[in-house]
Write a protein that holds these residues in place. Sequence first.
Motif, PDB file in Angstrom:
ATOM      1  N   ARG A 134       0.835  -1.213   0.000  1.00 51.63           N
ATOM      2  CA  ARG A 134       0.000   0.000   0.000  1.00 51.63           C
ATOM      3  C   ARG A 134       0.863   1.255   0.000  1.00 51.63           C
ATOM      4  O   ARG A 134       0.638   2.186  -0.780  1.00 51.63           O
ATOM      5  CB  ARG A 134      -0.935   0.011   1.211  1.00 51.63           C
ATOM      6  CG  ARG A 134      -1.767   1.275   1.317  1.00 51.63           C
ATOM      7  CD  ARG A 134      -2.724   1.258   2.508  1.00 51.63           C
ATOM      8  NE  ARG A 134      -3.399   2.540   2.598  1.00 51.63           N
ATOM      9  CZ  ARG A 134      -2.935   3.578   3.271  1.00 51.63           C
ATOM     10  NH1 ARG A 134      -1.793   3.475   3.943  1.00 51.63           N
ATOM     11  NH2 ARG A 134      -3.597   4.717   3.293  1.00 51.63           N
ATOM     12  N   HIS A 142      -3.922   8.160   1.705  1.00 56.57           N
ATOM     13  CA  HIS A 142      -4.849   7.836   0.610  1.00 56.57           C
ATOM     14  C   HIS A 142      -6.040   7.039   1.161  1.00 56.57           C
ATOM     15  O   HIS A 142      -5.871   5.998   1.795  1.00 56.57           O
ATOM     16  CB  HIS A 142      -4.133   7.015  -0.451  1.00 56.57           C
ATOM     17  CG  HIS A 142      -5.059   6.446  -1.486  1.00 56.57           C
ATOM     18  ND1 HIS A 142      -5.543   7.192  -2.539  1.00 56.57           N
ATOM     19  CD2 HIS A 142      -5.595   5.202  -1.623  1.00 56.57           C
ATOM     20  CE1 HIS A 142      -6.339   6.440  -3.277  1.00 56.57           C
ATOM     21  NE2 HIS A 142      -6.384   5.230  -2.751  1.00 56.57           N
ATOM     22  N   ILE A 143      -7.243   7.535   0.913  1.00 60.92           N
ATOM     23  CA  ILE A 143      -8.448   6.909   1.453  1.00 60.92           C
ATOM     24  C   ILE A 143      -8.924   5.804   0.515  1.00 60.92           C
ATOM     25  O   ILE A 143      -9.119   6.038  -0.676  1.00 60.92           O
ATOM     26  CB  ILE A 143      -9.563   7.956   1.644  1.00 60.92           C
ATOM     27  CG1 ILE A 143      -9.102   9.044   2.615  1.00 60.92           C
ATOM     28  CG2 ILE A 143     -10.841   7.295   2.163  1.00 60.92           C
ATOM     29  CD1 ILE A 143     -10.078  10.190   2.764  1.00 60.92           C
ATOM     30  N   PRO A 144      -9.091   4.589   1.023  1.00 57.13           N
ATOM     31  CA  PRO A 144      -9.540   3.487   0.157  1.00 57.13           C
ATOM     32  C   PRO A 144     -10.989   3.688  -0.287  1.00 57.13           C
ATOM     33  O   PRO A 144     -11.787   4.323   0.398  1.00 57.13           O
ATOM     34  CB  PRO A 144      -9.409   2.259   1.056  1.00 57.13           C
ATOM     35  CG  PRO A 144      -9.495   2.795   2.453  1.00 57.13           C
ATOM     36  CD  PRO A 144      -8.868   4.155   2.409  1.00 57.13           C
ATOM     37  N   THR A 145     -11.312   3.129  -1.443  1.00 59.98           N
ATOM     38  CA  THR A 145     -12.681   3.203  -1.951  1.00 59.98           C
ATOM     39  C   THR A 145     -13.469   1.980  -1.494  1.00 59.98           C
ATOM     40  O   THR A 145     -12.898   0.980  -1.042  1.00 59.98           O
ATOM     41  CB  THR A 145     -12.685   3.255  -3.484  1.00 59.98           C
ATOM     42  OG1 THR A 145     -12.169   2.011  -3.992  1.00 59.98           O
ATOM     43  CG2 THR A 145     -11.814   4.398  -3.988  1.00 59.98           C
ATOM     44  N   ARG A 146     -14.763   2.075  -1.628  1.00 58.85           N
ATOM     45  CA  ARG A 146     -15.604   0.922  -1.293  1.00 58.85           C
ATOM     46  C   ARG A 146     -15.246  -0.262  -2.189  1.00 58.85           C
ATOM     47  O   ARG A 146     -15.258  -1.409  -1.738  1.00 58.85           O
ATOM     48  CB  ARG A 146     -17.083   1.289  -1.462  1.00 58.85           C
ATOM     49  CG  ARG A 146     -18.039   0.171  -1.079  1.00 58.85           C
ATOM     50  CD  ARG A 146     -19.487   0.584  -1.280  1.00 58.85           C
ATOM     51  NE  ARG A 146     -19.818   1.737  -0.443  1.00 58.85           N
ATOM     52  CZ  ARG A 146     -21.011   2.329  -0.462  1.00 58.85           C
ATOM     53  NH1 ARG A 146     -21.957   1.896  -1.284  1.00 58.85           N
ATOM     54  NH2 ARG A 146     -21.241   3.360   0.324  1.00 58.85           N
ATOM     55  N   TYR A 147     -14.907   0.018  -3.441  1.00 56.92           N
ATOM     56  CA  TYR A 147     -14.511  -1.034  -4.385  1.00 56.92           C
ATOM     57  C   TYR A 147     -13.288  -1.787  -3.858  1.00 56.92           C
ATOM     58  O   TYR A 147     -13.221  -3.016  -3.923  1.00 56.92           O
ATOM     59  CB  TYR A 147     -14.207  -0.407  -5.742  1.00 56.92           C
ATOM     60  CG  TYR A 147     -13.735  -1.389  -6.795  1.00 56.92           C
ATOM     61  CD1 TYR A 147     -14.637  -2.153  -7.522  1.00 56.92           C
ATOM     62  CD2 TYR A 147     -12.370  -1.538  -7.070  1.00 56.92           C
ATOM     63  CE1 TYR A 147     -14.210  -3.040  -8.499  1.00 56.92           C
ATOM     64  CE2 TYR A 147     -11.928  -2.426  -8.031  1.00 56.92           C
ATOM     65  CZ  TYR A 147     -12.852  -3.179  -8.741  1.00 56.92           C
ATOM     66  OH  TYR A 147     -12.415  -4.060  -9.701  1.00 56.92           O
ATOM     67  N   ASP A 148     -12.311  -1.055  -3.316  1.00 61.82           N
ATOM     68  CA  ASP A 148     -11.108  -1.691  -2.755  1.00 61.82           C
ATOM     69  C   ASP A 148     -11.463  -2.612  -1.593  1.00 61.82           C
ATOM     70  O   ASP A 148     -10.917  -3.713  -1.467  1.00 61.82           O
ATOM     71  CB  ASP A 148     -10.120  -0.633  -2.253  1.00 61.82           C
ATOM     72  CG  ASP A 148      -9.557   0.229  -3.366  1.00 61.82           C
ATOM     73  OD1 ASP A 148      -9.405  -0.277  -4.493  1.00 61.82           O
ATOM     74  OD2 ASP A 148      -9.280   1.418  -3.105  1.00 61.82           O
ATOM     75  N   GLN A 156      -5.497  -2.118   1.137  1.00 60.70           N
ATOM     76  CA  GLN A 156      -6.091  -0.835   1.511  1.00 60.70           C
ATOM     77  C   GLN A 156      -6.681  -0.850   2.921  1.00 60.70           C
ATOM     78  O   GLN A 156      -6.920   0.206   3.510  1.00 60.70           O
ATOM     79  CB  GLN A 156      -7.168  -0.444   0.496  1.00 60.70           C
ATOM     80  CG  GLN A 156      -6.643  -0.196  -0.904  1.00 60.70           C
ATOM     81  CD  GLN A 156      -5.579   0.897  -0.930  1.00 60.70           C
ATOM     82  OE1 GLN A 156      -5.645   1.873  -0.184  1.00 60.70           O
ATOM     83  NE2 GLN A 156      -4.581   0.716  -1.772  1.00 60.70           N
ATOM     84  N   TRP A 159      -5.080   1.217   5.775  1.00 62.08           N
ATOM     85  CA  TRP A 159      -5.363   2.633   6.003  1.00 62.08           C
ATOM     86  C   TRP A 159      -5.935   2.824   7.412  1.00 62.08           C
ATOM     87  O   TRP A 159      -5.581   3.773   8.109  1.00 62.08           O
ATOM     88  CB  TRP A 159      -6.357   3.132   4.957  1.00 62.08           C
ATOM     89  CG  TRP A 159      -6.819   4.542   5.156  1.00 62.08           C
ATOM     90  CD1 TRP A 159      -6.141   5.680   4.841  1.00 62.08           C
ATOM     91  CD2 TRP A 159      -8.065   4.969   5.720  1.00 62.08           C
ATOM     92  NE1 TRP A 159      -6.878   6.794   5.156  1.00 62.08           N
ATOM     93  CE2 TRP A 159      -8.074   6.386   5.709  1.00 62.08           C
ATOM     94  CE3 TRP A 159      -9.175   4.293   6.225  1.00 62.08           C
ATOM     95  CZ2 TRP A 159      -9.151   7.124   6.184  1.00 62.08           C
ATOM     96  CZ3 TRP A 159     -10.255   5.031   6.700  1.00 62.08           C
ATOM     97  CH2 TRP A 159     -10.232   6.429   6.678  1.00 62.08           C
TER      98      TRP A 159
END
Length: 207
Positions: A134, A142-148, A156, A159
């Motif tokens: 990461r 860096h903020i992870p996405t829901r997809y990640d 991710q 984080w």
Amino acid sequence: MLSLLLTCSLFLFWAILGRAILAVFIPRMLGVLRPWLLAPTVGFATLAIPIAFLNQQGLPIKNFAWYLTVALFIFAIISLKLKRTIFPTKVLIPFLGALLFSLLWTAWPALRFDFNWVSVVNDDYCNYCLAAERFKDFGFYHIPTRYDLVGHDYAQYYWFMHAIGLMRFGSEHALAWVASLVPLPALEIFMPTIMGFALAQICAAAG
């Protein structure tokens, strides 16, 4: 064999950088042997600071690893030359012999399996390696996405550990730095890196 060469290269880089830092900032340290023994630990500590700073500014470690490493190496060589630093070959030989023995005694599987071996493994091995991936590819915050987070990039999840939980991250940054210098994943450079730390630890204890 390449695995052991990587370990030795990391150790040598930390030693040169650390000795330069000591020569510049603590030039009157007692003796000529002790600074060299403490140098690898000082070298890594010095390296860890800009890695942490730049990653926390949003830069993936892979974007600056080579530039930082080359810049610090040039600084170290120039500093050692200007300070006319002595390399005490004769008194260092017993310590170098002990380091070589320790490396071969501990990391002998590398002679057979190269990068494809690990020692006693627990969950931290996976934690360090995933978090390192990461940091290598993303900035610290860096903020992870829901997809990640639904299974597409498990790295991710770290984080939450580092950006939110404020857990220590020096080992992960070290792995990310090494993985950025060589075309291998953190899982494969874990053992060469930790063996470099082991050699530095022996020197620090002796120093």
